[in-house]
Write a protein that holds these residues in place. Structure first.
Motif, PDB file in Angstrom:
ATOM      1  N   GLU A   1      -2.777  31.836  29.389  1.00  0.00           N
ATOM      2  CA  GLU A   1      -2.199  30.522  29.733  1.00  0.00           C
ATOM      3  C   GLU A   1      -3.294  29.567  30.218  1.00  0.00           C
ATOM      4  O   GLU A   1      -3.275  28.383  29.938  1.00  0.00           O
ATOM      5  CB  GLU A   1      -1.114  30.675  30.823  1.00  0.00           C
ATOM      6  CG  GLU A   1       0.146  31.361  30.336  1.00  0.00           C
ATOM      7  CD  GLU A   1       0.789  30.643  29.147  1.00  0.00           C
ATOM      8  OE1 GLU A   1       0.846  29.398  29.146  1.00  0.00           O
ATOM      9  OE2 GLU A   1       1.191  31.339  28.181  1.00  0.00           O
TER      10      GLU A   1
ATOM     11  N   LYS B   1      -5.141  28.080  27.326  1.00  0.00           N
ATOM     12  CA  LYS B   1      -4.337  27.036  26.657  1.00  0.00           C
ATOM     13  C   LYS B   1      -4.363  25.756  27.487  1.00  0.00           C
ATOM     14  O   LYS B   1      -4.539  24.656  26.963  1.00  0.00           O
ATOM     15  CB  LYS B   1      -2.881  27.512  26.522  1.00  0.00           C
ATOM     16  CG  LYS B   1      -2.637  28.446  25.370  1.00  0.00           C
ATOM     17  CD  LYS B   1      -1.135  28.594  25.166  1.00  0.00           C
ATOM     18  CE  LYS B   1      -0.779  30.030  24.876  1.00  0.00           C
ATOM     19  NZ  LYS B   1       0.600  30.374  25.203  1.00  0.00           N
ATOM     20  N   LEU B   2      -4.178  25.922  28.809  1.00  0.00           N
ATOM     21  CA  LEU B   2      -4.107  24.755  29.714  1.00  0.00           C
ATOM     22  C   LEU B   2      -5.409  23.959  29.722  1.00  0.00           C
ATOM     23  O   LEU B   2      -5.400  22.738  29.859  1.00  0.00           O
ATOM     24  CB  LEU B   2      -3.839  25.237  31.139  1.00  0.00           C
ATOM     25  CG  LEU B   2      -2.402  25.187  31.659  1.00  0.00           C
ATOM     26  CD1 LEU B   2      -2.362  25.694  33.090  1.00  0.00           C
ATOM     27  CD2 LEU B   2      -1.826  23.776  31.593  1.00  0.00           C
ATOM     28  N   LYS B   3      -6.529  24.685  29.579  1.00  0.00           N
ATOM     29  CA  LYS B   3      -7.827  24.004  29.595  1.00  0.00           C
ATOM     30  C   LYS B   3      -7.877  22.943  28.501  1.00  0.00           C
ATOM     31  O   LYS B   3      -8.539  21.922  28.635  1.00  0.00           O
ATOM     32  CB  LYS B   3      -8.958  25.009  29.386  1.00  0.00           C
ATOM     33  CG  LYS B   3      -9.414  25.690  30.649  1.00  0.00           C
ATOM     34  CD  LYS B   3     -10.652  26.520  30.315  1.00  0.00           C
ATOM     35  CE  LYS B   3     -10.953  27.532  31.365  1.00  0.00           C
ATOM     36  NZ  LYS B   3     -11.930  28.523  30.910  1.00  0.00           N
ATOM     37  N   LYS B   4      -7.135  23.241  27.386  1.00  0.00           N
ATOM     38  CA  LYS B   4      -7.133  22.293  26.264  1.00  0.00           C
ATOM     39  C   LYS B   4      -6.100  21.187  26.471  1.00  0.00           C
ATOM     40  O   LYS B   4      -6.316  20.049  26.075  1.00  0.00           O
ATOM     41  CB  LYS B   4      -6.849  23.033  24.952  1.00  0.00           C
ATOM     42  CG  LYS B   4      -8.002  23.947  24.584  1.00  0.00           C
ATOM     43  CD  LYS B   4      -7.744  24.712  23.291  1.00  0.00           C
ATOM     44  CE  LYS B   4      -8.803  25.771  23.102  1.00  0.00           C
ATOM     45  NZ  LYS B   4      -8.243  27.127  23.023  1.00  0.00           N
ATOM     46  N   SER B   5      -4.943  21.550  27.096  1.00  0.00           N
ATOM     47  CA  SER B   5      -3.845  20.566  27.159  1.00  0.00           C
ATOM     48  C   SER B   5      -3.831  19.737  28.443  1.00  0.00           C
ATOM     49  O   SER B   5      -3.256  18.650  28.470  1.00  0.00           O
ATOM     50  CB  SER B   5      -2.502  21.281  26.996  1.00  0.00           C
ATOM     51  OG  SER B   5      -2.332  22.192  28.063  1.00  0.00           O
ATOM     52  N   GLU B   6      -4.415  20.248  29.538  1.00  0.00           N
ATOM     53  CA  GLU B   6      -4.371  19.518  30.815  1.00  0.00           C
ATOM     54  C   GLU B   6      -5.798  19.271  31.312  1.00  0.00           C
ATOM     55  O   GLU B   6      -6.454  20.181  31.825  1.00  0.00           O
ATOM     56  CB  GLU B   6      -3.552  20.338  31.844  1.00  0.00           C
ATOM     57  CG  GLU B   6      -3.530  19.770  33.249  1.00  0.00           C
ATOM     58  CD  GLU B   6      -3.084  18.312  33.296  1.00  0.00           C
ATOM     59  OE1 GLU B   6      -1.893  18.073  33.109  1.00  0.00           O
ATOM     60  OE2 GLU B   6      -3.947  17.425  33.494  1.00  0.00           O
ATOM     61  N   PRO B   7      -6.276  18.048  31.172  1.00  0.00           N
ATOM     62  CA  PRO B   7      -7.677  17.785  31.529  1.00  0.00           C
ATOM     63  C   PRO B   7      -7.962  17.816  33.039  1.00  0.00           C
ATOM     64  O   PRO B   7      -9.094  18.049  33.440  1.00  0.00           O
ATOM     65  CB  PRO B   7      -7.926  16.377  30.973  1.00  0.00           C
ATOM     66  CG  PRO B   7      -6.586  15.797  30.683  1.00  0.00           C
ATOM     67  CD  PRO B   7      -5.599  16.890  30.574  1.00  0.00           C
TER      68      PRO B   7
ATOM     69  N   ARG C   1      -4.191  21.694  36.847  1.00  0.00           N
ATOM     70  CA  ARG C   1      -4.176  23.037  36.213  1.00  0.00           C
ATOM     71  C   ARG C   1      -3.982  24.106  37.282  1.00  0.00           C
ATOM     72  O   ARG C   1      -3.217  25.040  37.105  1.00  0.00           O
ATOM     73  CB  ARG C   1      -5.503  23.297  35.486  1.00  0.00           C
ATOM     74  CG  ARG C   1      -5.647  22.556  34.182  1.00  0.00           C
ATOM     75  CD  ARG C   1      -6.593  23.280  33.236  1.00  0.00           C
ATOM     76  NE  ARG C   1      -7.929  23.474  33.745  1.00  0.00           N
ATOM     77  CZ  ARG C   1      -8.962  22.652  33.514  1.00  0.00           C
ATOM     78  NH1 ARG C   1      -8.797  21.577  32.782  1.00  0.00           N
ATOM     79  NH2 ARG C   1     -10.155  22.925  34.006  1.00  0.00           N
TER      80      ARG C   1
END
Ligand SMILES: C[C@@]1(CC(=O)O)c2cc3[nH]c(cc4nc(cc5[nH]c(cc(n2)[C@H]1CCC(=O)O)[C@@](C)(CC(=O)O)[C@@H]5CCC(=O)O)C(CC(=O)O)=C4CCC(=O)O)c(CCC(=O)O)c3CC(=O)O
Ligand SMILES: NC(=O)C1=CN([C@@H]2O[C@H](COP(=O)(O)OP(=O)(O)OC[C@H]3O[C@@H](n4cnc5c(N)ncnc54)[C@H](O)[C@@H]3O)[C@@H](O)[C@H]2O)C=CC1
Length: 196
Positions: A167, A170-176, A181
Motif C-alpha cells: 500500500e 502505491k501511495l507514494k505514486k498517488s499521494e504526493p 501518506r
C-alpha cells in the motif's frame, strides 16, 4: 557502551564459522535462515551441523583452524563475518586478532571483548525482525523480552507488514504529500490490527 543495532543483508554472502559444537550449530542455523552460505572449520563436527551440510549452503572443512585456511577463504571471495565458536580460548583469541587486523567483523562466543559485534535474541515474523541485546549481560534476559514480544504482537504482524509495504508503494505514486501518506498508513495499520 551499549551496542548499535544494524540489519545486514546476508543473502548469498559467505559466513565462516570456526568450531562446530552446539553453539556453532545454533549460529549456523540462524544465519542460514537469512540466506548466508556457511563455511565451517573444525576437527569435530556436531551431528546437527553434519545434517545441515547436506544442503549446498554449508561447506565443512574438517581441520583445526589455521590462518592459511582463512587466507584461502578470503582469496575465494568476501566474507561477511566470522564466528569463532571453538572451546579453545587461545584459538579464539588468534581468530579475533586475525579478523580485527583485516577489518572482518568477528563474533567470539566466549568473550565479548574479542568481538566486533554480538548476536541477539531474534523475534522474527516475516520481514518483521526484532533483535534484542543486553550487551552481553545475559541471554536469559533477552529471551524473556523476545517471549513478551511473541506473546503480545498479533500472529499476523508479518503479513500486515507485507500489505502495508504494498500500500505504501502505491501511495507514494498517488499521494504526493508525505504527512498525509503517514496519516493514511497509520489508519490502515489500525484497521488491519483490529481486523485480527
Ligand atoms: C556476548 C554474546 C556473544 C555472542 O555469542 O554473540 C554471548 C556470550 C555468552 N553466552 C553464554 C551463555 C549462554 N548463551 C545462551 C544463548 C544465547 N546467547 C546469545 C548471544 C550472546 N551470548 C551474546 C550476547 C547477547 C546479549 O546481548 O545478551 C543468543 C542471544 C544469540 C545466539 O548466540 O544465537 C542466544 C540466545 C538465542 C535465543 O534467543 O534463543 C545461553 C542460553 C541457551 O543456550 O539457551 C547460555 C547459557 C546461560 C547463560 O550463561 O546465560 C556465555 C557463557 C558461556 C560459559 O559459561 O561457558 C557467553 C560468554 C560470556 O558471557 O562471556
Ligand atoms: N555465546 C554463546 O551463546 C555461548 C557460548 N558458549 C561458549 O562457547 C564455546 C563453545 O561451546 P560448545 O559449542 O558447547 O562447545 P563444543 O565442545 O560442543 O564444541 C567445540 C568445537 O570447537 C572445535 N574446536 C576445538 N579446537 C579447535 C581448533 N583448534 N580449530 C577449530 N575448531 C576447534 C571442536 O572440534 C568442536 O567442534 C565454549 O567456550 C562455551 O563457553 C557456551 C554457551 C553459549
Amino acid at each position: 557502551m551499549a551496542y548499535f543495532p544494524l540489519y545486514i543483508n546476508l543473502d548469498d554472502t559467505k559466513v565462516v564459522v570456526i568450531g562446530a559444537g552446539k553453539v556453532a550449530s545454533r549460529k549456523i542455523k540462524d544465519v542460514l535462515e537469512y540466506g548466508a552460505k556457511v563455511v565451517v572449520i573444525a576437527p569435530m563436527i556436531d551431528e546437527e551441523i553434519e545434517k545441515m551440510s547436506v544442503c549446498n549452503d554449508v561447506k565443512i572443512i574438517k581441520a583445526e583452524f589455521t590462518e592459511a585456511l582463512l587466507d584461502e577463504e578470503l582469496r575465494e571471495g568476501n566474507i561477511s563475518f566470522v564466528v569463532a565458536a571453538t572451546n579453545n580460548r587461545d584459538v579464539n583469541i588468534i581468530i579475533s586478532r586475525y579478523c580485527k587486523s583485516r577489518r572482518i567483523p568477528i563474533n567470539v562466543v566466549d568473550d565479548t571483548e574479542l568481538c566486533s559485534f554480538i548476536f541477539s535474541s531474534i523475534y522474527k515474523n516475516g520481514d518483521i525482525i526484532c533483535g534484542i541485546s543486553s550487551g552481553g549481560k545475559g541471554p536469559v534476559i533477552t529471551q524473556y523480552i523476545r517471549d513478551i514480544l511473541k506473546d503480545n504482537l498479533p500472529d499476523n504482524i508479518g503479513e500486515i507488514a507485507d500489505i502495508m509495504g504494498k500500500e505504501r508503494e502505491k501511495l507514494k505514486k498517488s499521494e504526493p504529500d508525505q504527512a498525509k501518506r503517514a496519516v493514511i498508513l497509520r489508519e490502515l495499520l489500525n484497521e488491519l490490527i483490529n481486523a485480527g
